[in-house]
Design an enzyme around this catalytic site. Structure first.
Site, PDB file in Angstrom:
ATOM      1  N   TYR A 454      45.595  40.160  46.045  1.00 30.53           N
ATOM      2  CA  TYR A 454      45.877  39.278  44.902  1.00 30.53           C
ATOM      3  C   TYR A 454      47.327  39.442  44.445  1.00 30.53           C
ATOM      4  O   TYR A 454      48.148  38.587  44.643  1.00 30.53           O
ATOM      5  CB  TYR A 454      44.904  39.570  43.764  1.00 30.53           C
ATOM      6  N   SER A 534      43.318  31.813  44.291  1.00 30.23           N
ATOM      7  CA  SER A 534      44.198  31.495  43.168  1.00 30.23           C
ATOM      8  C   SER A 534      45.590  32.059  43.434  1.00 30.23           C
ATOM      9  O   SER A 534      46.253  31.654  44.392  1.00 30.23           O
ATOM     10  CB  SER A 534      43.580  32.019  41.881  1.00 30.23           C
ATOM     11  N   ASP A 618      38.870  21.227  39.347  1.00 28.57           N
ATOM     12  CA  ASP A 618      39.623  22.435  39.025  1.00 28.57           C
ATOM     13  C   ASP A 618      40.737  22.048  38.059  1.00 28.57           C
ATOM     14  O   ASP A 618      41.719  21.407  38.450  1.00 28.57           O
ATOM     15  CB  ASP A 618      40.208  23.055  40.292  1.00 28.57           C
ATOM     16  N   HIS A 653      37.600  26.041  39.168  1.00 30.19           N
ATOM     17  CA  HIS A 653      38.361  27.144  39.748  1.00 30.19           C
ATOM     18  C   HIS A 653      37.462  28.322  40.127  1.00 30.19           C
ATOM     19  O   HIS A 653      37.908  29.267  40.761  1.00 30.19           O
ATOM     20  CB  HIS A 653      39.428  27.598  38.751  1.00 30.19           C
TER      21      HIS A 653
END
Length: 690
Positions: A454, A534, A618, A653
């Protein structure tokens, strides 16, 4: 179905640099060309994935591994314990209560599965009044960040008639007499411009059993439209506290006012480059967790009668390990710290003295601690890579620990293990990485590896549990999690090390993780897949454009990919405190343009097989990022490696995604990996006794 792909001659100039944007039309979701192109992409994706003979077996195993009773960490309010429960394969967990955690004759409080037939209505927030007789609860539909708020009388089971609109991650502070609550929301979007529906957050007072139109405006800053205000009631119900934020940066201010006086809010903490989390109060003494002059966090107290900074008192100084969160339970500080990216729990007195180390396993994530400042017990929920949610209850009076809701899933952990290694990144920084796999694995470069990362927003990637990942390691896969810079694994300094022009550090860390796995013979490029969601999708997009030779497959999920225009859409403007702004700052443009995935795709390069995902509703990371990146990769791709786009319908999302959609998504992702990494799904690898 075939489709001629439209390209427009759009060029935008950034500080003297012409940047082509031929697929800008894909930003318009309502455009017929966009709808046709999206339908075409979904058809291509379904044709490839549905044509895989292993898909059905993969899905069936994922369903089997999901089919067990699941609980959230209970919360004691009044005479009842409240918690979410999923009987196995329900789309949404059901909110229940019981006077005992032993007797399973629980009462249903809220069942979101009854709100719509698709299972896409999710309970995202619950706030109790002072005596536990009412709740305000927020509902998200189709994965949207927007929420409707309703109020339920827990004594009668009936909802009050009003529905509060235009809420997004709102907080609620009930009055002591339960006549109403303070909450934050946005203006009616129909009164705002097309790009301003997430500006002008305000605090209102709502009286129960009245319409939203009658709500009283309590606080706003109309000249600072990007500010966010989260109301919090103090422990003694004497004060209303405002947590004031500006976007996603981990910096905030604190205002307060006395509730029994008609005064205005007073700034208590402002213009300090740090975060302050309100923990509780003893009369005029307020307790905060903060990283002010302490990147790993500390606990301080501020006396409202002498609030000047010189009078602040340090109770628990900064330690070696960063603080993840703190709660006051039983008039003690319960502090969750992070040691090399996994959680530990300690209990301290109000004077900062250590009372005890809470006994928990290694390599876990503590998902929640519940209990009040006056409670004699607390409940702790935790997970690991190999175990689903485990819940324990701690009795402060007897200092005893007991298990609650023992969850039994169809998975034996005995044959598997998690270990942690440390590897060296490009600039010499040591980076931790978790590896989970079947015991006795051979280091012969033939193991399929899924590497996850991430690296942003001060978010730590600690151990997590996934039934689909169970299936992956059952089939001989290795799951690797690299704790790259940009997160909070080692405090705010770890986050700062990948901000703005330093963002490349995060990508170098991830690439170095892949190189280490290959160098140490865990796998080879052809067997190495990467995955991120993301901001992690951005990570994957950067890595496959910078090192397309290094990976055998890529899962680029709900990604940010257009780093020059992200701030123009929904809440993207808040991300400029993490990335920068390519339109307003030339230096920002230079480093964003250098790594922006959309702008670094090159003709004639063989990119790894890539599955890009997004969702049609989203409203956090809008679908244009995935669509423009997919179109650009497909046009430039050299060779036969597929570039697929998966656009999910009636989803956002990821917030509140129903289990059936989670299973379908996981099935598609792993079907893609099994195909591209040439893995044969074998039932013999998980049948009992084998």
């Amino acid at each position: 179905m075939t489709l001629n792909i439209r390209k427009d001659a759009i060029v935008e100039n950034f500080f003297g640099v012409d940047v082509a944007d031929p697929y800008r039309w894909l930003e318009d979701e309502d455009l017929p060309d966009t709808k046709n192109w999206t339908e075409y992409q979904n058809e291509k994706t379904r044709e490839l994935l549905d044509g895989q003979l292993q898909r059905k077996r993969i899905k069936n195993r994922i369903i089997e591994l999901n089919d067990y009773v699941k609980y959230s960490t209970p919360k004691k309010v009044g005479d009842y314990y409240y918690f979410f429960k999923n009987d196995g394969l329900q789309n949404q967990p059901v909110y229940c209560r019981g006077k005992s955690l032993v007797d399973e004759n629980f009462e249903v409080v809220l069942n979101p599965n009854q709100l719509n037939s698709e299972g896409t209505a999710a309970i995202t927030e619950i706030a109790f009044n002072q005596d536990g007789t009412m709740i305000a609860y927020a509902i998200s539909y189709n994965g949207s960040d927007w929420q409707d708020v309703r109020i339920k009388n827990l004594e009668t089971g009936a909802d009050y008639p009003e529905v509060l609109k235009w809420c997004k991650f709102s907080s609620f502070a009930w009055s002591e007499d339960s006549t109403g609550f303070f909450y934050n929301r946005y203006p009616d979007p129909s009164t705002m411009g097309p790009t301003e529906d997430s500006y002008y957050n305000r605090v209102y007072w709502h009286r129960v059993n009245t319409s939203q139109e009658e709500d009283k405006l309590i606080y706003e800053e109309s000249n600072r439209k990007e500010r966010l205000f989260y109301p919090i009631g103090s422990d003694d119900n004497k004060y209303l506290i405002l947590n004031v934020n500006n976007g996603t940066e981990p910096i905030n201010e604190i205002y307060y006012k006395c509730l029994d006086e008609s005064n205005s809010f007073v700034p208590l903490i402002e213009k300090i480059n740090a975060y302050f989390t309100y923990l509780g109060n003893d009369n005029s003494i307020f307790y905060f967790e903060t990283n002010e002059n302490a990147p790993k966090g500390k606990i301080i107290s501020i006396d409202l009668s002498k609030p000047e900074r010189k009078n602040w008192k340090e109770i628990l100084p900064e330690g070696m390990d960063p603080i993840s969160f703190t709660k006051i339970v039983n008039d003690k500080f319960v502090v969750c710290t992070m040691h090399n990216a996994s959680h530990k729990l300690k209990i301290y007195g109000k004077n900062g003295s250590l009372i005890s180390d809470f006994p928990l396993p290694d390599f876990i994530t503590i998902s929640e601690v519940t209990g009040k400042s006056t409670s004699s017990e607390m409940l702790v929920g935790y997970v690991s890579f190999l175990q689903s949610m485990q819940i324990v209850k701690y009795d402060f009076d007897t200092q005893s620990l007991s298990n609650v809701f023992v969850m039994k899933d169809d998975f034996s952990t005995e044959r598997y293990e998690t270990k942690q290694i440390f590897y060296t990144s490009k600039d010499g920084t040591k980076i931790p990485m978790f590896l989970t796999f079947k015991k006795g694995i051979e280091l012969n470069q033939e193991n399929p590896v899924l590497l996850y990362g991430y690296g942003g927003y001060n978010i730590s990637i600690t151990p997590s549990f996934s039934p689909a990942l169970k299936m992956w390691i059952e089939q001989g896969g290795i799951y690797a999690v690299a704790n790259i810079r940009g997160g909070a694994e080692y405090g705010e300094e770890w986050h700062q090390a990948a901000l703005f022009e330093k963002r490349q550090n995060s990508y170098d860390d991830f690439i170095s993780a892949a190189e280490w796995l290959i160098r140490e013979n865990y796998t080879k490029s052809e067997k190495l897949a990467i995955m991120g969601r993301s901001n992690g999708g951005l990570l994957v997009g950067v890595c496959i454009t910078q090192r397309p030779d290094l990976f055998g497959a890529a899962l680029c999920l709900v990604p940010v990919t257009d780093m020059l225009r992200f701030h123009r859409f929904t809440v993207g403007r808040f991300w400029t405190t993490e990335f920068g702004n390519a339109e307003e700052n030339e230096n920002d443009f230079k480093f964003l343009y250098k790594y922006s995935p959309l702008h670094n795709v090159k003709e004639g390069v063989e990119y790894p097989p890539t599955l890009i995902s997004t969702a049609d509703t989203d409203d956090r990371v809008v679908p244009m990022h995935a669509k423009k990146f997919g179109a650009t990769l497909q046009e430039a791709q050299c060779g036969d490696n597929p570039i697929l786009l998966r656009v999910e319908k009636n989803a956002g999302h990821g917030l509140g995604k129903p289990l059936s959609k989670q299973i379908e998504e996981d099935t598609d992702l792993y079907t893609f990996l099994f195909k591209e990494l040439k893995i044969n799904f074998l039932e013999s690898k998980y049948k009992k006794g084998i």
